[in-house]
Design a protein around this motif. Structure first.
Motif, mmCIF file in Angstrom:
data_model
loop_
_atom_site.group_PDB
_atom_site.id
_atom_site.type_symbol
_atom_site.label_atom_id
_atom_site.label_comp_id
_atom_site.label_asym_id
_atom_site.label_seq_id
_atom_site.Cartn_x
_atom_site.Cartn_y
_atom_site.Cartn_z
ATOM 1 N N ASP A 180 34.525 48.233 47.033
ATOM 2 C CA ASP A 180 35.565 48.316 48.359
ATOM 3 C C ASP A 180 35.987 47.770 49.186
ATOM 4 N N VAL A 181 36.901 47.956 50.115
ATOM 5 C CA VAL A 181 36.643 47.696 51.423
ATOM 6 C C VAL A 181 35.997 48.537 52.563
ATOM 7 N N ASP A 182 36.025 50.258 51.823
ATOM 8 C CA ASP A 182 35.293 50.675 53.122
ATOM 9 C C ASP A 182 33.628 50.452 52.107
ATOM 10 N N HIS A 203 36.774 44.862 47.459
ATOM 11 C CA HIS A 203 36.709 43.878 48.490
ATOM 12 C C HIS A 203 35.331 42.650 48.023
ATOM 13 N N GLU A 204 34.128 43.409 47.485
ATOM 14 C CA GLU A 204 32.914 42.192 47.245
ATOM 15 C C GLU A 204 32.806 41.968 46.270
ATOM 16 N N PRO A 236 42.976 42.673 47.015
ATOM 17 C CA PRO A 236 43.522 44.578 47.597
ATOM 18 C C PRO A 236 43.687 45.082 46.860
#
Length: 253
Positions: free
Chosen positions: A62-64, A104-105, A100
């Motif tokens: 995820d984004v984190d 994220h990756e 989103p």
């Protein structure tokens, strides 16, 4: 999932304590038993000599930077999580840039992420008599390592230039080439041949051959997303016959 409690930093294989081997005999049993690479099956990367097999899925992030399971992504996309699922079929294409709020990756190609490697090693150490003597092979074609020309290479079918290293199972999370751009071992096993782990450089998943009890323990571990596999299971991008087949990853679309 909880946060990974044991990051290892950016040390390469030397800093971690692996020893490059000038003898590839410890890996000959794998070369002798593994099937031809052009079969594109689990038996092409892990020798079909074990009682049971598993497919370990490299998590998305995820984004984190926290891991996201394929099953979670499949559920969000209305696709089906199953043992032969392929990432492109799960998300609808091989170049999907992310979703989103979900991921994220995309999962790593050709490298078992360190956190997952630590979880897998934590299970596997219970199923070998030789946890302090394991063998790790990394494909020289990755560009992450070099070895003296005088050192032999393990001639794995289709990946002939494998460089061999030895060390304890705690080093299974080593990133050859360093942290950010490094890659995991592509093949590892203990001296007693109790199991074998393979991560081909073109794949987003890792395969394990072991005893039935060992595979069951990996499948039950909450830190590992894994499903049962078979030696004749296909491992190509178009192996998923349940979810919609996207364009080829080499098509440019």
């Amino acid at each position: 999932m909880v946060r990974d409690p044991k990051p290892t930093g950016g040390r390469d294989w030397r800093g971690r304590g692996l020893r490059m081997s000038a003898d590839v005999e410890p890996g000959r049993w794998i070369v002798e038993h593994v099937h031809g690479f052009n079969e594109h099956t689990v038996a092409s990367v892990v020798p079909p000599v074990f009682a049971s097999y598993a497919r370990i899925f490299h998590p998305a992030k995820d984004v984190d930077g926290e891991p996201v399971r394929w099953a979670e992504v499949a559920a969000a996309n209305g696709t089906t999580a199953h043992p032969v699922m392929e990432w492109g079929s799960v998300v609808g294409g091989w170049r999907t840039p992310g979703q989103p709020g979900l991921w994220h990756e995309a999962p790593e190609h050709g490298s078992l992420p360190p956190r997952t490697a630590r979880a897998v090693a934590g299970v596997l150490r219970r199923f070998t008599r030789t946890p302090e003597l394991c063998w790790f092979a990394h494909w020289e074609g990755s560009g992450r390592i070099t070895a003296p020309e005088t050192y032999p290479r393990l001639p794995m079918p289709g990946r002939e230039h494998m460089i061999l290293f030895s060390g304890g199972i705690a080093l299974a999370d080593t990133r050859f080439g360093g942290d950010v751009f490094g890659m995991s071992a592509h093949l590892w096993w203990p001296e007693d041949h109790a199991w074998c782990v393979a991560t081909d450089i073109d794949l987003m998943t890792t395969y394990l051959g072991a005893s039935a009890a060992c595979v069951d323990a990996v499948l039950a571990d909450p830190e590992i997303e894994a499903l049962p596999a078979t030696p004749d299971q296909k491992i190509t991008w178009d192996s998923d016959t349940i979810n919609p087949l996207p364009a080829s990853p080499s098509s440019g679309h």
